[in-house]
Scaffold this active site. Sequence first.
Site: not given
Ligand code: GLN
Length: 207
Positions: A83, A182, A184
């Site tokens: 992410c 994610h 994890e």
């Molecule tokens: N929107 C977040 C970002 O720009 C990422 C979101 C997340 O890691 N759950 O970093």
Amino acid sequence: MTAAEPTIGVLALQGDVREHARALEQAGARTLNVRRAEELDQVDGLVLPGGESTTMWRLARAFELLEPLRKRIEGGLPAYGSCAGMIMLADRIRDGVAGQETVGGIDMTVRRNAFGRQVDSFESDVPLTGMGDTPYHAVFIRAPWVESVGDAVEVLGRAESGPNAGRIVAVRQGRLMATSFHPELTGDFRVHHYFADLVRRAMRKED
Ligand code: GLN
């Protein structure tokens, strides 16, 4: 340090560090929280967790970690970004804040908050290359997607259903990998096992 039990660092500036450490331990790795360049020298691989990439970038600058991270990754350190961590490993980003920098390493363009325009969080099954026959039940939270990739990047997974079906959500380029989701958080640690194996092969210089 043995080849069987690699030490995998988790970049611990911000984000869901503890969940990744737990998942990596399930995958047979020792873990180390990484906040300083000296700690970076002690690990065989590194996870860049989910969180907020703008904050992670600012803290990485403040902790003088951006350049050491770039150097280690250029030097062949295996790394996995989830992410916000995916954003950090992207060579190019869209919808970043003014001046937002990444560590880079994967030849891809990643759009921040891409899925989030329609819906903040959602779950979807994603078949993942090299991680078993059962599709992975993936959790997306204000997730980025991969808009385009260079020739050296292998696409490991795409969103399967919904209006964004077909979007790239998991990639690998050599010793670097990234997912929009994610892994994890779900108790299914196939992605962490895959990364721990990648680290072990890198330690044996097989990859
Ligand atoms: N929107 C977040 C970002 O720009 C990422 C979101 C997340 O890691 N759950 O970093």
